[in-house]
Motif scaffolding. Structure first.
Motif, PDB file in Angstrom:
ATOM      1  N   ARG A 145      -9.386  -2.347   0.188  1.00  0.00           N
ATOM      2  CA  ARG A 145      -9.760  -0.927   0.319  1.00  0.00           C
ATOM      3  C   ARG A 145      -8.515  -0.067   0.423  1.00  0.00           C
ATOM      4  O   ARG A 145      -8.451   1.027  -0.121  1.00  0.00           O
ATOM      5  N   GLY A 146      -7.495  -0.573   1.109  1.00  0.00           N
ATOM      6  CA  GLY A 146      -6.235   0.156   1.211  1.00  0.00           C
ATOM      7  C   GLY A 146      -5.446   0.148  -0.079  1.00  0.00           C
ATOM      8  O   GLY A 146      -4.764   1.116  -0.406  1.00  0.00           O
ATOM      9  N   ILE A 147      -5.545  -0.921  -0.836  1.00  0.00           N
ATOM     10  CA  ILE A 147      -4.847  -1.026  -2.116  1.00  0.00           C
ATOM     11  C   ILE A 147      -5.525  -0.157  -3.166  1.00  0.00           C
ATOM     12  O   ILE A 147      -4.874   0.447  -4.010  1.00  0.00           O
ATOM     13  N   MET A 148      -6.851  -0.104  -3.108  1.00  0.00           N
ATOM     14  CA  MET A 148      -7.643   0.660  -4.081  1.00  0.00           C
ATOM     15  C   MET A 148      -8.531   1.659  -3.347  1.00  0.00           C
ATOM     16  O   MET A 148      -9.743   1.476  -3.249  1.00  0.00           O
ATOM     17  N   PRO A 149      -7.941   2.737  -2.797  1.00  0.00           N
ATOM     18  CA  PRO A 149      -8.727   3.652  -1.956  1.00  0.00           C
ATOM     19  C   PRO A 149      -9.870   4.359  -2.677  1.00  0.00           C
ATOM     20  O   PRO A 149     -10.830   4.773  -2.038  1.00  0.00           O
ATOM     21  N   ALA A 150      -9.790   4.486  -3.989  1.00  0.00           N
ATOM     22  CA  ALA A 150     -10.860   5.172  -4.724  1.00  0.00           C
ATOM     23  C   ALA A 150     -12.008   4.239  -5.097  1.00  0.00           C
ATOM     24  O   ALA A 150     -13.050   4.692  -5.565  1.00  0.00           O
ATOM     25  N   ALA A 151     -11.820   2.939  -4.872  1.00  0.00           N
ATOM     26  CA  ALA A 151     -12.859   1.969  -5.237  1.00  0.00           C
ATOM     27  C   ALA A 151     -14.058   2.078  -4.300  1.00  0.00           C
ATOM     28  O   ALA A 151     -13.922   2.307  -3.103  1.00  0.00           O
ATOM     29  N   ASN A 152     -15.222   1.880  -4.854  1.00  0.00           N
ATOM     30  CA  ASN A 152     -16.455   1.858  -4.086  1.00  0.00           C
ATOM     31  C   ASN A 152     -16.452   0.596  -3.208  1.00  0.00           C
ATOM     32  O   ASN A 152     -16.258  -0.506  -3.717  1.00  0.00           O
ATOM     33  N   PRO A 153     -16.645   0.732  -1.878  1.00  0.00           N
ATOM     34  CA  PRO A 153     -16.639  -0.446  -1.006  1.00  0.00           C
ATOM     35  C   PRO A 153     -17.620  -1.533  -1.451  1.00  0.00           C
ATOM     36  O   PRO A 153     -17.343  -2.722  -1.290  1.00  0.00           O
ATOM     37  N   HIS A 170      -7.210  12.833   0.994  1.00  0.00           N
ATOM     38  CA  HIS A 170      -8.221  11.819   1.304  1.00  0.00           C
ATOM     39  C   HIS A 170      -7.718  10.390   1.095  1.00  0.00           C
ATOM     40  O   HIS A 170      -7.798   9.551   1.996  1.00  0.00           O
ATOM     41  N   ASP A 171      -7.229  10.071  -0.109  1.00  0.00           N
ATOM     42  CA  ASP A 171      -6.815   8.690  -0.393  1.00  0.00           C
ATOM     43  C   ASP A 171      -5.617   8.273   0.454  1.00  0.00           C
ATOM     44  O   ASP A 171      -5.529   7.124   0.891  1.00  0.00           O
ATOM     45  N   ASP A 172      -4.682   9.181   0.721  1.00  0.00           N
ATOM     46  CA  ASP A 172      -3.536   8.858   1.569  1.00  0.00           C
ATOM     47  C   ASP A 172      -3.987   8.577   2.998  1.00  0.00           C
ATOM     48  O   ASP A 172      -3.527   7.621   3.627  1.00  0.00           O
ATOM     49  N   VAL A 173      -4.885   9.400   3.514  1.00  0.00           N
ATOM     50  CA  VAL A 173      -5.399   9.185   4.866  1.00  0.00           C
ATOM     51  C   VAL A 173      -6.139   7.853   4.938  1.00  0.00           C
ATOM     52  O   VAL A 173      -5.957   7.073   5.876  1.00  0.00           O
ATOM     53  N   LEU A 174      -6.943   7.544   3.932  1.00  0.00           N
ATOM     54  CA  LEU A 174      -7.683   6.292   3.916  1.00  0.00           C
ATOM     55  C   LEU A 174      -6.731   5.100   3.958  1.00  0.00           C
ATOM     56  O   LEU A 174      -6.941   4.148   4.717  1.00  0.00           O
ATOM     57  N   VAL A 175      -5.657   5.136   3.176  1.00  0.00           N
ATOM     58  CA  VAL A 175      -4.676   4.042   3.174  1.00  0.00           C
ATOM     59  C   VAL A 175      -4.051   3.895   4.558  1.00  0.00           C
ATOM     60  O   VAL A 175      -3.931   2.778   5.080  1.00  0.00           O
ATOM     61  N   VAL A 176      -3.667   5.001   5.183  1.00  0.00           N
ATOM     62  CA  VAL A 176      -3.064   4.937   6.513  1.00  0.00           C
ATOM     63  C   VAL A 176      -4.087   4.431   7.534  1.00  0.00           C
ATOM     64  O   VAL A 176      -3.750   3.628   8.418  1.00  0.00           O
ATOM     65  N   GLN A 177      -5.341   4.841   7.422  1.00  0.00           N
ATOM     66  CA  GLN A 177      -6.377   4.340   8.331  1.00  0.00           C
ATOM     67  C   GLN A 177      -6.540   2.829   8.192  1.00  0.00           C
ATOM     68  O   GLN A 177      -6.692   2.122   9.194  1.00  0.00           O
ATOM     69  N   VAL A 178      -6.506   2.321   6.971  1.00  0.00           N
ATOM     70  CA  VAL A 178      -6.588   0.875   6.756  1.00  0.00           C
ATOM     71  C   VAL A 178      -5.391   0.183   7.408  1.00  0.00           C
ATOM     72  O   VAL A 178      -5.544  -0.800   8.135  1.00  0.00           O
ATOM     73  N   LEU A 179      -4.186   0.691   7.155  1.00  0.00           N
ATOM     74  CA  LEU A 179      -2.990   0.083   7.734  1.00  0.00           C
ATOM     75  C   LEU A 179      -3.011   0.121   9.259  1.00  0.00           C
ATOM     76  O   LEU A 179      -2.650  -0.859   9.916  1.00  0.00           O
ATOM     77  N   MET A 234       0.838  -1.164   0.000  1.00  0.00           N
ATOM     78  CA  MET A 234       0.000   0.000   0.000  1.00  0.00           C
ATOM     79  C   MET A 234       0.887   1.231   0.000  1.00  0.00           C
ATOM     80  O   MET A 234       1.836   1.303   0.763  1.00  0.00           O
ATOM     81  N   CYS A 235       0.561   2.152  -0.860  1.00  0.00           N
ATOM     82  CA  CYS A 235       1.379   3.350  -1.053  1.00  0.00           C
ATOM     83  C   CYS A 235       0.587   4.612  -0.730  1.00  0.00           C
ATOM     84  O   CYS A 235      -0.631   4.629  -0.838  1.00  0.00           O
ATOM     85  N   ILE A 236       1.328   5.643  -0.351  1.00  0.00           N
ATOM     86  CA  ILE A 236       0.741   6.969  -0.187  1.00  0.00           C
ATOM     87  C   ILE A 236       1.578   7.950  -0.990  1.00  0.00           C
ATOM     88  O   ILE A 236       2.776   7.762  -1.169  1.00  0.00           O
ATOM     89  N   GLY A 237       0.926   8.996  -1.480  1.00  0.00           N
ATOM     90  CA  GLY A 237       1.614   9.989  -2.289  1.00  0.00           C
ATOM     91  C   GLY A 237       2.107  11.186  -1.498  1.00  0.00           C
ATOM     92  O   GLY A 237       2.976  11.918  -1.942  1.00  0.00           O
ATOM     93  N   GLY A 238       1.548  11.385  -0.314  1.00  0.00           N
ATOM     94  CA  GLY A 238       1.924  12.522   0.519  1.00  0.00           C
ATOM     95  C   GLY A 238       1.826  12.148   1.991  1.00  0.00           C
ATOM     96  O   GLY A 238       1.339  11.082   2.353  1.00  0.00           O
ATOM     97  N   SER A 239       2.303  13.037   2.837  1.00  0.00           N
ATOM     98  CA  SER A 239       2.331  12.787   4.276  1.00  0.00           C
ATOM     99  C   SER A 239       0.938  12.823   4.895  1.00  0.00           C
ATOM    100  O   SER A 239       0.079  13.583   4.474  1.00  0.00           O
ATOM    101  N   PRO A 298      -4.070 -14.149   1.412  1.00  0.00           N
ATOM    102  CA  PRO A 298      -4.982 -13.494   0.488  1.00  0.00           C
ATOM    103  C   PRO A 298      -5.578 -12.235   1.111  1.00  0.00           C
ATOM    104  O   PRO A 298      -5.825 -12.189   2.314  1.00  0.00           O
ATOM    105  N   PRO A 299      -5.790 -11.223   0.299  1.00  0.00           N
ATOM    106  CA  PRO A 299      -6.330  -9.979   0.844  1.00  0.00           C
ATOM    107  C   PRO A 299      -7.797 -10.110   1.234  1.00  0.00           C
ATOM    108  O   PRO A 299      -8.548 -10.852   0.615  1.00  0.00           O
ATOM    109  N   GLY A 300      -8.175  -9.407   2.250  1.00  0.00           N
ATOM    110  CA  GLY A 300      -9.577  -9.301   2.616  1.00  0.00           C
ATOM    111  C   GLY A 300     -10.120  -7.991   2.076  1.00  0.00           C
ATOM    112  O   GLY A 300      -9.401  -7.216   1.444  1.00  0.00           O
TER     113      GLY A 300
END
Length: 120
Positions: A92-100, A15-24, A1-6, A85-87
Motif C-alpha cells: 500500500r505504501g509502495i503503490m498508494p493509488a492502488a485499490n486495497p 494525499h498519496d504522500d501522506v498515505l506513504v508516510v502513514q504506512v511507514l 517508498m517515496c514521497i513527492g512533497g513534504s 517479502p512485502p506484506g
C-alpha cells in the motif's frame, strides 16, 4: 517508498504522500502503540505520530513534525523497515493509488512469483 512533497507541519500534505508516510509510521510503530489510520489525510493523529517518531527514534530534542523528500525523517522511517517479502501494508505504501482490494487479491500470487524467482 517515496514521497513527492513534504508531509506534516507546513507541508503540502498531498494525499498519496501522506498515505506513504502513514504506512511507514505504522510499520515503525513499537509494540503497545496502536497503528495510525491510513487514509491519506493529514491531521492530529498523523502529526502526533511524526513528532513521536522523531523524538523516540531520531532523538530530536525539538521535533519539527515534518517528513521531507530526501530528509532525515524519511530516511529513518525507511531504515526501520524489516527486510523480507512485502506484506499488504508495505505494498500500500509502495503503490498508494492502488485499490486495497486489488492489493489483497494479487499479494499471494506476487509473493509466490517472487519466491519462485528468488526475489527478496
Amino acid at each position: 517508498m517515496c514521497i513527492g512533497g513534504s508531509v506534516g507541519k507546513g507541508g503540502g500534505n498531498a494525499h498519496d504522500d501522506v498515505l506513504v508516510v502513514q504506512v511507514l509510521l505504522t510499520l515503525n510503530r513499537p509494540p503497545g502503540l496502536p497503528p495510525i489510520a491510513i487514509d491519506g489525510g493529514y491531521g492530529e493523529e498523523t502529526g502526533g505520530a511524526i513528532v513521536e517518531f522523531q523524538a523516540r527514534v531520531q532523538k530530536q530534542a525539538t521535533p519539527d513534525g515534518r517528513v521531507d523528500p530526501g530528509g532525515r525523517s524519511l530516511a529513518a522511517l525507511r531504515a526501520g523497515l524489516v527486510a523480507g517479502p512485502p506484506g499488504a501494508l508495505a505494498l500500500r505504501g509502495i503503490m498508494p493509488a492502488a485499490n486495497p482490494a486489488r492489493i489483497d487479491r494479487y499479494l499471494a500470487p506476487l509473493l509466490a512469483g517472487m519466491a519462485a524467482r528468488h526475489i527478496d
